[in-house]
Motif scaffolding. Sequence first.
Motif, PDB file in Angstrom:
ATOM      1  N   MET A 116      47.010 -22.999 -48.170  1.00  0.00           N
ATOM      2  CA  MET A 116      47.377 -22.655 -46.808  1.00  0.00           C
ATOM      3  C   MET A 116      46.260 -21.776 -46.244  1.00  0.00           C
ATOM      4  O   MET A 116      45.833 -20.819 -46.899  1.00  0.00           O
ATOM      5  CB  MET A 116      48.711 -21.899 -46.830  1.00  0.00           C
ATOM      6  N   ASP A 117      45.754 -22.121 -45.071  1.00  0.00           N
ATOM      7  CA  ASP A 117      44.723 -21.308 -44.418  1.00  0.00           C
ATOM      8  C   ASP A 117      45.407 -20.345 -43.462  1.00  0.00           C
ATOM      9  O   ASP A 117      46.111 -20.781 -42.527  1.00  0.00           O
ATOM     10  CB  ASP A 117      43.741 -22.190 -43.642  1.00  0.00           C
ATOM     11  N   VAL A 118      45.183 -19.070 -43.679  1.00  0.00           N
ATOM     12  CA  VAL A 118      45.876 -18.039 -42.902  1.00  0.00           C
ATOM     13  C   VAL A 118      44.862 -17.186 -42.148  1.00  0.00           C
ATOM     14  O   VAL A 118      43.943 -16.607 -42.748  1.00  0.00           O
ATOM     15  CB  VAL A 118      46.732 -17.140 -43.826  1.00  0.00           C
ATOM     16  N   ALA A 119      45.010 -17.128 -40.838  1.00  0.00           N
ATOM     17  CA  ALA A 119      44.143 -16.289 -40.014  1.00  0.00           C
ATOM     18  C   ALA A 119      44.679 -14.864 -40.035  1.00  0.00           C
ATOM     19  O   ALA A 119      45.793 -14.602 -39.584  1.00  0.00           O
ATOM     20  CB  ALA A 119      44.100 -16.815 -38.581  1.00  0.00           C
ATOM     21  N   VAL A 120      43.888 -13.961 -40.591  1.00  0.00           N
ATOM     22  CA  VAL A 120      44.278 -12.556 -40.678  1.00  0.00           C
ATOM     23  C   VAL A 120      43.346 -11.744 -39.794  1.00  0.00           C
ATOM     24  O   VAL A 120      42.113 -11.855 -39.896  1.00  0.00           O
ATOM     25  CB  VAL A 120      44.194 -12.046 -42.130  1.00  0.00           C
TER      26      VAL A 120
END
Length: 207
Positions: A110-114
């Motif tokens: 899962m690619d998560v923008a933080v």
Amino acid sequence: MDRRIAWIVLALALPLSGCKIVQIADQEANAPAGFDAAAYADGIWTDEVLPYFSEAARPVDEVVPAITGDFAGAAETYGYRPGEGSPWSFVVSGTGRVLAKNTESRAGTMDVAVEGVEEPVVVQIGPVIRGNGVRDALPFVAFKDFTNQLEYANAGKALTALALDNFATNAEAVAVGDTVTFSGAITMTSASDRILVTPISLEKAGS
């Protein structure tokens, strides 16, 4: 001649008189039990593993920029490794918006923008989890405490399985655009390694 034969028979019999004949079934019954990796992992999960991750986690938006900016410095500040030559482990936690959910491979991510992290944080969601990120992050799970490499490897697999059980249902329910919170470990040997979070928890924010 009969007397000589009798003495020979007696001589052959004497060494056996002090021996105890043990049946193979008895040997198997008395043999030490094999290492139960699942029981080992379960025994430390609630009281040791989860509290350690909760206490040791540092914000991912603090750790990842440090890793990409100065790996050696980040390793000394945030990392743990059991000895020279071992991979560095970074325990992190964070919140962000899901940009992509990659499930074409069984080693799903899962690619998560933080906020504060330039590139999306890649979080493993399985069902196949690569590496032993959970085990390697734990200072109280050391190779020297196991009989051999196989036991150590199996302990790692069992700990990873518990982590997957802990977040798999939540991960399945998450969709692109959702905001998630997660905690887990990043394991790296050098700055060139991919930054990949092996989570022990993952859920929709506010759920």
